[in-house]
Design a protein around this motif. Structure first.
Motif, PDB file in Angstrom:
ATOM      1  N   GLU A 132       0.727  -1.185  -0.255  1.00 39.45           N
ATOM      2  CA  GLU A 132       0.081  -0.147  -0.066  1.00 39.45           C
ATOM      3  C   GLU A 132       0.846   1.258   0.042  1.00 39.45           C
ATOM      4  N   PHE A 133       0.235   2.242  -0.711  1.00 38.45           N
ATOM      5  CA  PHE A 133       1.199   3.650  -1.042  1.00 38.45           C
ATOM      6  C   PHE A 133       0.037   4.758  -0.794  1.00 38.45           C
ATOM      7  N   LEU A 134       0.391   5.263   0.363  1.00 34.50           N
ATOM      8  CA  LEU A 134      -0.339   6.488   0.698  1.00 34.50           C
ATOM      9  C   LEU A 134       0.175   7.975  -0.163  1.00 34.50           C
ATOM     10  N   LEU A 135      -0.628   8.408  -0.794  1.00 33.97           N
ATOM     11  CA  LEU A 135      -0.180   9.534  -1.884  1.00 33.97           C
ATOM     12  C   LEU A 135      -0.797  10.836  -1.617  1.00 33.97           C
ATOM     13  N   GLU A 136      -0.086  11.961  -1.303  1.00 34.25           N
ATOM     14  CA  GLU A 136      -0.646  13.218  -1.642  1.00 34.25           C
ATOM     15  C   GLU A 136      -0.410  13.795  -2.571  1.00 34.25           C
ATOM     16  N   VAL A 137      -1.393  14.534  -3.311  1.00 32.56           N
ATOM     17  CA  VAL A 137      -1.341  15.290  -4.724  1.00 32.56           C
ATOM     18  C   VAL A 137      -1.333  16.812  -4.199  1.00 32.56           C
ATOM     19  N   LYS A 138      -0.135  17.405  -5.060  1.00 30.31           N
ATOM     20  CA  LYS A 138      -0.340  18.879  -4.956  1.00 30.31           C
ATOM     21  C   LYS A 138      -0.098  19.686  -6.409  1.00 30.31           C
ATOM     22  N   LYS A 166       6.279  11.723   6.971  1.00 30.77           N
ATOM     23  CA  LYS A 166       7.728  11.110   7.400  1.00 30.77           C
ATOM     24  C   LYS A 166       7.597  10.051   8.608  1.00 30.77           C
ATOM     25  N   GLU A 167       6.728  10.362   9.390  1.00 27.33           N
ATOM     26  CA  GLU A 167       6.325   9.638  10.573  1.00 27.33           C
ATOM     27  C   GLU A 167       5.393   8.348  10.261  1.00 27.33           C
ATOM     28  N   LEU A 168       4.660   8.495   9.311  1.00 27.92           N
ATOM     29  CA  LEU A 168       3.805   7.271   8.805  1.00 27.92           C
ATOM     30  C   LEU A 168       5.034   6.396   8.385  1.00 27.92           C
ATOM     31  N   GLN A 169       5.976   7.084   7.385  1.00 25.84           N
ATOM     32  CA  GLN A 169       6.808   6.330   6.806  1.00 25.84           C
ATOM     33  C   GLN A 169       7.663   5.501   7.817  1.00 25.84           C
ATOM     34  N   ASN A 170       8.108   6.145   9.010  1.00 27.35           N
ATOM     35  CA  ASN A 170       8.785   5.548  10.019  1.00 27.35           C
ATOM     36  C   ASN A 170       7.982   4.479  10.852  1.00 27.35           C
ATOM     37  N   GLU A 171       6.709   4.327  10.620  1.00 32.50           N
ATOM     38  CA  GLU A 171       5.973   3.362  11.128  1.00 32.50           C
ATOM     39  C   GLU A 171       5.702   2.211  10.187  1.00 32.50           C
ATOM     40  N   GLY A 172       6.268   2.242   9.061  1.00 39.42           N
ATOM     41  CA  GLY A 172       6.196   1.321   8.217  1.00 39.42           C
ATOM     42  C   GLY A 172       5.262   1.399   6.904  1.00 39.42           C
ATOM     43  N   TYR A 173       4.571   2.528   6.883  1.00 46.38           N
ATOM     44  CA  TYR A 173       3.855   2.871   5.639  1.00 46.38           C
ATOM     45  C   TYR A 173       4.548   3.259   4.631  1.00 46.38           C
ATOM     46  N   HIS A 174       4.229   2.849   3.273  1.00 48.42           N
ATOM     47  CA  HIS A 174       4.811   3.588   2.146  1.00 48.42           C
ATOM     48  C   HIS A 174       3.990   5.162   1.916  1.00 48.42           C
ATOM     49  N   THR A 175       4.804   6.050   1.737  1.00 47.46           N
ATOM     50  CA  THR A 175       4.120   7.380   1.613  1.00 47.46           C
ATOM     51  C   THR A 175       4.967   8.306   0.693  1.00 47.46           C
ATOM     52  N   GLY A 176       4.070   9.129   0.257  1.00 41.94           N
ATOM     53  CA  GLY A 176       4.906   9.797  -0.560  1.00 41.94           C
ATOM     54  C   GLY A 176       4.040  11.130  -1.205  1.00 41.94           C
ATOM     55  N   VAL A 177       4.509  12.133  -2.257  1.00 41.15           N
ATOM     56  CA  VAL A 177       3.906  13.264  -2.686  1.00 41.15           C
ATOM     57  C   VAL A 177       4.183  13.185  -4.209  1.00 41.15           C
ATOM     58  N   LEU A 178       2.988  13.583  -4.917  1.00 39.27           N
ATOM     59  CA  LEU A 178       2.980  13.888  -6.337  1.00 39.27           C
ATOM     60  C   LEU A 178       2.798  15.497  -6.485  1.00 39.27           C
ATOM     61  N   PHE A 179       3.757  15.990  -7.192  1.00 38.29           N
ATOM     62  CA  PHE A 179       3.661  17.470  -7.408  1.00 38.29           C
ATOM     63  C   PHE A 179       3.376  17.606  -8.893  1.00 38.29           C
ATOM     64  N   LEU A 180       2.266  17.879  -9.041  1.00 40.69           N
ATOM     65  CA  LEU A 180       1.953  18.266 -10.638  1.00 40.69           C
ATOM     66  C   LEU A 180       2.219  19.549 -11.083  1.00 40.69           C
ATOM     67  N   VAL A 181       3.265  19.446 -11.585  1.00 44.28           N
ATOM     68  CA  VAL A 181       3.908  20.939 -12.395  1.00 44.28           C
ATOM     69  C   VAL A 181       3.177  21.211 -13.673  1.00 44.28           C
ATOM     70  N   GLN A 182       2.206  22.082 -13.481  1.00 41.78           N
ATOM     71  CA  GLN A 182       1.556  22.626 -14.649  1.00 41.78           C
ATOM     72  C   GLN A 182       2.049  23.605 -15.597  1.00 41.78           C
ATOM     73  N   TRP A 183       3.172  23.199 -16.155  1.00 45.46           N
ATOM     74  CA  TRP A 183       4.364  23.986 -16.947  1.00 45.46           C
ATOM     75  C   TRP A 183       5.086  22.908 -17.478  1.00 45.46           C
ATOM     76  N   ASP A 184       4.760  23.013 -18.982  1.00 46.77           N
ATOM     77  CA  ASP A 184       5.632  21.629 -19.519  1.00 46.77           C
ATOM     78  C   ASP A 184       7.027  22.377 -20.028  1.00 46.77           C
ATOM     79  N   ARG A 185       7.354  23.401 -19.592  1.00 44.77           N
ATOM     80  CA  ARG A 185       8.653  23.857 -19.783  1.00 44.77           C
ATOM     81  C   ARG A 185       9.582  23.711 -18.680  1.00 44.77           C
TER      82      ARG A 185
END
Length: 386
Positions: A132-138, A166-185
């Protein structure tokens, strides 16, 4: 390919009465539109730029239209954060994000409890192994010629969210963030240490522990689901040299009347009504220096202290940099876009003619001025990106 909106109209931006509403010219008619993105977006919102709007889908809405996008240098940029999770899910499920091809979305708005605290995450991913992978989207809308930064305003909530990941990652979860950069350059990505130094410091601390990515996406006028142009690089070494509480700044102020004022030992000086830009520097405690300038009640020390009591403070713009000669160079750049200056103001310890400049328009809404800020905050970093 999924199209997000049935009817898309082009309009011209004319103003922003508040964080969530813009005024537009739609075929000669002045209309209001809801802006579903509360970011400052000072680098995008200039009079005359093209915005993309759709008829509001809520019959009881206060505005007839809703903003979905804007143009910068002819490039279409998505502003509608309501669709960030949809975009992220589309990119993940179609295996368009390099390195995340194994993951798929199994749930949206997933809640996790840890030590009595509940946190909700944008997406829950899984793979064939059942991980399982907990993901935040920005959504990232702060760009330069080839770079991108997040956030464009101070976000204590965002900083705490990073620590929790990071705390959840330390507890054994797989966590991350996806930054959607709205600029193709965009080719590189960094936390915006100019605007939010504490967020940047936290990001630098937790980034090695998280599974995160910043991807530049490409939109067109149809707002069909985007493609990924590239994964942005992360030049973290720049944070080591530049992300410190020192550098230069510009204080933006408004004086609503002509004024003759005695400025310390300089004597009587004349200030005409308008907007003013004061350039200064701080070798340490840049944040405190800017906050001091914002206050009216204080002991008179700098030239600006005398002037500050008579004008409205619009903004303090920090530029954190290790460049030794940045103050005078920045003053010269601001002078190049200003309409006038106040001779010998704020430059007693250098050879500049002035460090206080004026214009009739609010500089925050003036593209030439904001281009100067962007250049010193971001474009000059291109030479440091490896």
């Amino acid at each position: 390919m999924k199209v997000l909106y049935d009817t898309i109209l082009k309009a011209t931006y004319t103003g922003r009465p508040n964080r969530f509403v813009v005024t537009l010219d739609l075929n000669g008619e002045s209309v209001l539109a809801h802006l579903p993105n509360p970011g400052r977006m000072w680098e995008l919102l200039f009079t005359g730029v093209t915005m993309y709007i759709v008829p509001h889908d809520k019959p009881d809405a206060k505005t007839k239209y809703r903003v979905v996008g804007i143009e910068r240098d002819g490039v279409v940029i998505m502003l509608d954060t309501n669709y960030s999770n949809d975009v992220a899910q589309h990119l993940i499920e179609n295996k368009l994000i390099p390195g995340w091809e194994e993951w798929r979305v199994v749930r949206r708005e997933y809640t996790v409890k840890l030590h009595g605290t509940s946190s909700r995450f944008d997406l829950l991913l899984t793979n064939d192994k059942g991980d399982e992978f907990l993901l935040e989207v920005k959504s990232c809308t702060l760009f330069s010629k080839t770079g991108a930064m997040f956030p464009d305003a101070i976000t204590e909530r965002g900083r705490k969210h990073l620590l929790h990941l990071k705390e959840l990652q330390n507890e054994g979860y797989h966590t991350g963030v996806l930054f959607l950069v709205q600029w193709d350059r965009a080719q590189w990505f960094l936390p915006d240490y100019h605007t939010d130094l504490e967020f940047a410091r936290t990001f630098k601390e937790v980034a090695p522990s998280l599974d995160w990515k910043a991807v530049a996406v490409t939109w067109d006028e149809t707002f069909t689901m985007p493609t990924v142009t590239r994964e942005c690089s992360y030049p973290s070494s720049i944070l080591d040299t530049e992300a410190h509480d020192s550098g230069v700044y510009v204080m933006v102020m408004h004086l609503d009347h002509d004024l003759d004022l005695e400025i310390g030992s300089k004597g009587m000086m004349h200030f005409k009504s308008g907007y003013y830009m004061y350039v200064g520097s701080a070798k340490a405690n840049l944040t405190k220096r800017i906050e001091r300038h914002k206050r009216k009640r204080k002991k008179m020390h700098w030239h600006l202290d005398y002037f500050r009591g008579y004008c409205e403070m619009i903004a303090g713009l920090p530029i954190r940099t290790s460049w030794d000669d940045a103050e005078c160079a920045l003053a010269d750049a601001v002078r190049g876009v200003a309409e006038w200056d106040v001779p010998k103001f704020g430059c007693s310890d250098c050879d500049c003619n002035s460090h206080l400049f004026g214009m009739t328009e609010n500089p925050i809404h003036n593209k030439a001025f904001m281009d100067v800020i962007e250049n010193y905050r971001m474009n000059k970093l291109d030479a440091l990106v490896k």
